[in-house]
Design a protein around this motif. Sequence first.
Motif, PDB file in Angstrom:
ATOM      1  N   GLY A 193       0.809  -1.227   0.000  1.00  0.00           N
ATOM      2  CA  GLY A 193       0.000   0.000   0.000  1.00  0.00           C
ATOM      3  C   GLY A 193       0.835   1.265   0.000  1.00  0.00           C
ATOM      4  O   GLY A 193       2.069   1.221   0.039  1.00  0.00           O
ATOM      5  N   ASP A 194       0.149   2.404  -0.024  1.00  0.00           N
ATOM      6  CA  ASP A 194       0.847   3.685  -0.077  1.00  0.00           C
ATOM      7  C   ASP A 194       1.359   4.080   1.311  1.00  0.00           C
ATOM      8  O   ASP A 194       1.206   3.327   2.283  1.00  0.00           O
ATOM      9  N   MET A 195       1.977   5.246   1.417  1.00  0.00           N
ATOM     10  CA  MET A 195       2.646   5.645   2.661  1.00  0.00           C
ATOM     11  C   MET A 195       1.671   5.726   3.835  1.00  0.00           C
ATOM     12  O   MET A 195       1.992   5.265   4.937  1.00  0.00           O
ATOM     13  N   GLU A 196       0.489   6.307   3.626  1.00  0.00           N
ATOM     14  CA  GLU A 196      -0.455   6.389   4.739  1.00  0.00           C
ATOM     15  C   GLU A 196      -0.895   4.992   5.184  1.00  0.00           C
ATOM     16  O   GLU A 196      -0.924   4.679   6.380  1.00  0.00           O
ATOM     17  N   THR A 197      -1.219   4.151   4.215  1.00  0.00           N
ATOM     18  CA  THR A 197      -1.637   2.775   4.526  1.00  0.00           C
ATOM     19  C   THR A 197      -0.548   2.025   5.295  1.00  0.00           C
ATOM     20  O   THR A 197      -0.820   1.364   6.313  1.00  0.00           O
ATOM     21  N   GLN A 198       0.674   2.139   4.814  1.00  0.00           N
ATOM     22  CA  GLN A 198       1.782   1.428   5.470  1.00  0.00           C
ATOM     23  C   GLN A 198       2.062   2.003   6.865  1.00  0.00           C
ATOM     24  O   GLN A 198       2.390   1.260   7.791  1.00  0.00           O
ATOM     25  N   THR A 199       1.926   3.322   7.010  1.00  0.00           N
ATOM     26  CA  THR A 199       2.169   3.929   8.327  1.00  0.00           C
ATOM     27  C   THR A 199       1.132   3.442   9.340  1.00  0.00           C
ATOM     28  O   THR A 199       1.477   3.090  10.482  1.00  0.00           O
TER      29      THR A 199
ATOM     30  N   GLY B 265      12.811   8.469  -8.039  1.00  0.00           N
ATOM     31  CA  GLY B 265      12.316   9.573  -8.856  1.00  0.00           C
ATOM     32  C   GLY B 265      11.114  10.286  -8.282  1.00  0.00           C
ATOM     33  O   GLY B 265      10.626  11.260  -8.852  1.00  0.00           O
ATOM     34  N   GLU B 266      10.626   9.810  -7.114  1.00  0.00           N
ATOM     35  CA  GLU B 266       9.476  10.469  -6.491  1.00  0.00           C
ATOM     36  C   GLU B 266       9.926  11.220  -5.244  1.00  0.00           C
ATOM     37  O   GLU B 266      10.925  10.881  -4.622  1.00  0.00           O
ATOM     38  N   GLN B 267       9.133  12.227  -4.849  1.00  0.00           N
ATOM     39  CA  GLN B 267       9.419  12.938  -3.619  1.00  0.00           C
ATOM     40  C   GLN B 267       8.891  12.111  -2.443  1.00  0.00           C
ATOM     41  O   GLN B 267       7.966  11.315  -2.599  1.00  0.00           O
ATOM     42  N   LEU B 268       9.486  12.302  -1.280  1.00  0.00           N
ATOM     43  CA  LEU B 268       9.021  11.616  -0.076  1.00  0.00           C
ATOM     44  C   LEU B 268       7.580  12.019   0.224  1.00  0.00           C
ATOM     45  O   LEU B 268       7.236  13.192   0.220  1.00  0.00           O
ATOM     46  N   ASP B 269       6.718  11.048   0.515  1.00  0.00           N
ATOM     47  CA  ASP B 269       5.321  11.336   0.868  1.00  0.00           C
ATOM     48  C   ASP B 269       5.230  11.559   2.390  1.00  0.00           C
ATOM     49  O   ASP B 269       4.657  10.749   3.114  1.00  0.00           O
ATOM     50  N   PHE B 270       5.783  12.685   2.832  1.00  0.00           N
ATOM     51  CA  PHE B 270       5.778  13.001   4.256  1.00  0.00           C
ATOM     52  C   PHE B 270       4.347  13.254   4.738  1.00  0.00           C
ATOM     53  O   PHE B 270       3.988  12.907   5.870  1.00  0.00           O
TER      54      PHE B 270
ATOM     55  N   ALA C 257      17.729   4.932   2.154  1.00  0.00           N
ATOM     56  CA  ALA C 257      17.875   4.478   0.774  1.00  0.00           C
ATOM     57  C   ALA C 257      16.999   3.258   0.502  1.00  0.00           C
ATOM     58  O   ALA C 257      16.683   2.954  -0.658  1.00  0.00           O
ATOM     59  N   GLY C 258      16.611   2.571   1.568  1.00  0.00           N
ATOM     60  CA  GLY C 258      15.773   1.401   1.397  1.00  0.00           C
ATOM     61  C   GLY C 258      15.591   0.683   2.714  1.00  0.00           C
ATOM     62  O   GLY C 258      16.253   1.010   3.708  1.00  0.00           O
TER      63      GLY C 258
ATOM     64  N   PHE D 111      11.826   5.603   9.649  1.00  0.00           N
ATOM     65  CA  PHE D 111      12.713   5.436   8.498  1.00  0.00           C
ATOM     66  C   PHE D 111      11.820   5.286   7.266  1.00  0.00           C
ATOM     67  O   PHE D 111      11.139   4.270   7.101  1.00  0.00           O
ATOM     68  N   LEU D 112      11.800   6.326   6.424  1.00  0.00           N
ATOM     69  CA  LEU D 112      10.879   6.370   5.295  1.00  0.00           C
ATOM     70  C   LEU D 112      11.617   6.177   3.965  1.00  0.00           C
ATOM     71  O   LEU D 112      12.802   6.492   3.857  1.00  0.00           O
ATOM     72  N   VAL D 113      10.882   5.689   2.991  1.00  0.00           N
ATOM     73  CA  VAL D 113      11.452   5.483   1.652  1.00  0.00           C
ATOM     74  C   VAL D 113      10.712   6.356   0.648  1.00  0.00           C
ATOM     75  O   VAL D 113       9.479   6.445   0.683  1.00  0.00           O
ATOM     76  N   ALA D 114      11.467   7.007  -0.199  1.00  0.00           N
ATOM     77  CA  ALA D 114      10.889   7.730  -1.342  1.00  0.00           C
ATOM     78  C   ALA D 114      11.176   6.901  -2.579  1.00  0.00           C
ATOM     79  O   ALA D 114      12.343   6.689  -2.917  1.00  0.00           O
ATOM     80  N   PRO D 115      10.119   6.390  -3.249  1.00  0.00           N
ATOM     81  CA  PRO D 115      10.373   5.558  -4.434  1.00  0.00           C
ATOM     82  C   PRO D 115      11.210   6.332  -5.459  1.00  0.00           C
ATOM     83  O   PRO D 115      11.143   7.558  -5.529  1.00  0.00           O
TER      84      PRO D 115
END
Lengths: 160, 160, 160
Positions: free
Chosen positions: A70-76, A109-114, A142-143, A103-107
């Motif tokens: 899922g996306d960042m909100e779902t995973q959080t 080429g994408e910006q971090l979904d803070f 980085a991952g 510890f967050l990941v930005a896929p």
Amino acid sequence: MRTALVVAISASLSLAVPAQDVVRHSTPGSDFPIARAVEVPANATTVYLSGAVPSVVDTTADRATFAAYGDMETQTVSVLTSIEKTLADLDLTMGDVIKMQAFLVAPDGEQLDFEGFMKGYTQFFGTAEQPNLPSRSVMTVAGLVSPGWLVEIEVTAVRP
Amino acid sequence: MRTALVVAISASLSLAVPAQDVVRHSTPGSDFPIARAVEVPANATTVYLSGAVPSVVDTTADRATFAAYGDMETQTVSVLTSIEKTLADLDLTMGDVIKMQAFLVAPDGEQLDFEGFMKGYTQFFGTAEQPNLPSRSVMTVAGLVSPGWLVEIEVTAVRP
Amino acid sequence: MRTALVVAISASLSLAVPAQDVVRHSTPGSDFPIARAVEVPANATTVYLSGAVPSVVDTTADRATFAAYGDMETQTVSVLTSIEKTLADLDLTMGDVIKMQAFLVAPDGEQLDFEGFMKGYTQFFGTAEQPNLPSRSVMTVAGLVSPGWLVEIEVTAVRP
């Protein structure tokens, strides 16, 4: 006489060493939902949790992809729900958390979904039901161990 | 008699449980300005600070760029000054810091400016006025919450 | 009489405040060799180690390359051996480690060698001789201070 003394001493000990509280210092002039610092008294039991990671939400997706988790909100929300469960198993709650590292990941080429991260975080911290805020650091790594994970969160709690 | 006992016990408690000091272990054969390990006694109050980030130094620059916050040395001094201010608000000093994690950013295609970080760090730790050294870990992260930040620093202190 | 009281109190203190043990909580249904959480009692002395880094294994190789420090398993064993040595110098052992953070590097264009990291880790934790497991977080960072390092590990220990 000795026994009487010990009894008196035990009674006095609880007077001499009263339970002390965790103190959560807020940031002057800021309503950002983290503590500026959290002060843990000497008589506290500290519980260090391992970093928690998200659960699969789409079992048909490749587990090496973000689609599986899922996306960042779902995973959080998934990670914080897992932490809440661990704490409950130890007779603790989210209100006992005093420190967090995210510890967050930005896929690529994408910006971090803070914003997505904060949308998940604020469902658990700084609410009417659970106003206690931890000290916190957030970074983009980085991952993580699985290429499908966008977030890992490590918390420390204090037994009330 | 009970009152007299409690008084005597209180006096003896301070004898029986003396204040213990933080012990900073240095690395044999090294003058690198960090502690190899820092030992915190059981009777210590521990203060966990949130990660601190730099302040804007050029208000005319785009805040999404490093130009707004300055180079690595400037940002490191800014972050450590912010930490020093937070500690002062809590009646603590840089000499009470026992642990540090530094999360640094290397701009795309550039090498990490570790020297710039150390130039900032050594203005606050290992000086004649403030010789106390924390245990420390340093890493290059993929990014911080603002794309203009080169450094975030998280410290833990012990109340003396 | 006062002296007699103090003696009686000292004896009773050790009864009233017995040594408490570190509690390592395992993850239900999992044999992954980390603790789900580690609980540290109030009467513990906590020892925070600086991040440890690998030693050179090939002095003929350029120190700015991974060749100088070896592959992930080699570097992980090197780092954990260094931590074991630091702990021994402080009269501690790997069995006293309660928390670990591992900062790993995936060389450009390569996947993280998590398996190599685990091959090193499991030589020190979760063995018959040393069954104690720490809480742990692992992440891939963008880099470490030396471009030749694949791993830095930070541990916290509790004096038994």
